[in-house]
Enzyme design. Sequence first.
Site, PDB file in Angstrom:
ATOM      1  N   SER A 190       0.858  -1.188   0.000  1.00 41.96           N
ATOM      2  CA  SER A 190       0.000   0.000   0.000  1.00 41.96           C
ATOM      3  C   SER A 190       0.893   1.237   0.000  1.00 41.96           C
ATOM      4  CB  SER A 190      -0.958  -0.034   1.194  1.00 41.96           C
ATOM      5  OG  SER A 190      -1.855   1.055   1.161  1.00 41.96           O
ATOM      6  N   HIS A 226      -2.690  -1.065  -3.385  1.00 41.75           N
ATOM      7  CA  HIS A 226      -3.839  -0.175  -3.245  1.00 41.75           C
ATOM      8  C   HIS A 226      -3.658   1.052  -4.143  1.00 41.75           C
ATOM      9  CE1 HIS A 226      -4.373  -1.887   1.105  1.00 41.75           C
ATOM     10  NE2 HIS A 226      -4.828  -2.714   0.176  1.00 41.75           N
ATOM     11  N   ASP A 285      -4.448  -4.719   5.868  1.00 42.56           N
ATOM     12  CA  ASP A 285      -4.873  -5.576   4.761  1.00 42.56           C
ATOM     13  C   ASP A 285      -3.743  -6.533   4.385  1.00 42.56           C
ATOM     14  OD1 ASP A 285      -6.404  -6.591   2.654  1.00 42.56           O
ATOM     15  OD2 ASP A 285      -5.611  -5.110   1.227  1.00 42.56           O
TER      16      ASP A 285
END
Length: 358
Positions: A177, A203, A299
């Site tokens: 991310s 992401h 995540d």
Amino acid sequence: MTLETPVRVLIVDDSAVVRQMLTEILSRDAGIEVVGSAADPLLAREKIKRLNPDVITLDVEMPRMDGLVFLENLMRLRPTPVVMISSLTERGADTTLQALSLGAVDFVSKPKIDVARGLEGYAEEIVSKVKMAAKAKVSALHRPSAPKVTLDMQSAPMPGSALRFRTTDRLVAIGASAGGTEALRVVLEHMPADAPAVVMTQHLPASFSTAFAERLNRHSAMSVREATDGEAILPGHAYLPPGGQHLRIIRDGARWRCRIDDGPPVNRHKPAVDVLFRSVAANAGANAVGAILTGMGDDGARGLLEMLQAGAPTLVQDEASSVVWGMPGAAYKLGAAQEVVPLDRVAERLLALSAQAR
């Protein structure tokens, strides 16, 4: 800056409306203090010296000095965490990726029309990314690159042809991310053309995925591309989900295929790392290797644990080389990571673990 001290933010944007909206959004949070704003980089330069902000929000396209030129100068002369404010256009995507490569920590999308209402819709994201940026290690983005990894037939741990990855029975899965656009570039830059297949989730907004895949492809000996539904996963290739969709893998006889999943967000993300990792755990098991690179949140942590429980070797990027040790840290604390590795050794370890995978 201490935990008790509000994050001092300087807003740099040529739009008075955007400056006002960002000031209102950020000032609502008690943990943030907007110390000033500037309409262009030249004005910002003086305010940075005087106000000493912890974080700068920076528009990409501005008069008098290009935002990228300003960012490059800032990172060279006075490294400061920067959150880019970028438009959701193809051109904006490429410029933002350039900004991330120059040292910006993260970015927030700015709508082209109805900016005030559009920014309000991103309020939570803006606040969280500014707070995250205040804790980010800007220096982590400028670590020297290691030499590209090559497979040394004499020093490698396995004999003979086992070192050549021209098979379909090894798979590397990577999630990232914040800070990950550059971290993934570093990893893929050090993977040889015959490396095991790589499936990745980073992401990103939907409109950024094509530009990101093209950027990675320019920096890697592997063939990097956006995945298409049903395509075979091949050695020497690396796959990213197309814009705003999850990437999973499925087993099809002796090979794996990509499955594009338009399901709901997971962990508030779409694409989500957990979606990819869980499919890898279920369909590749001990034939896969999992890695989580720099990123905010958690995540991928549970998905990496599922991969480990399915027999896959796992690793996370270490805190020192991560821009944000959120996702890797969460996986480590969960017991999902067998190794903690600096970024410049991630590719080397992925190759070694792939050679050892059952």
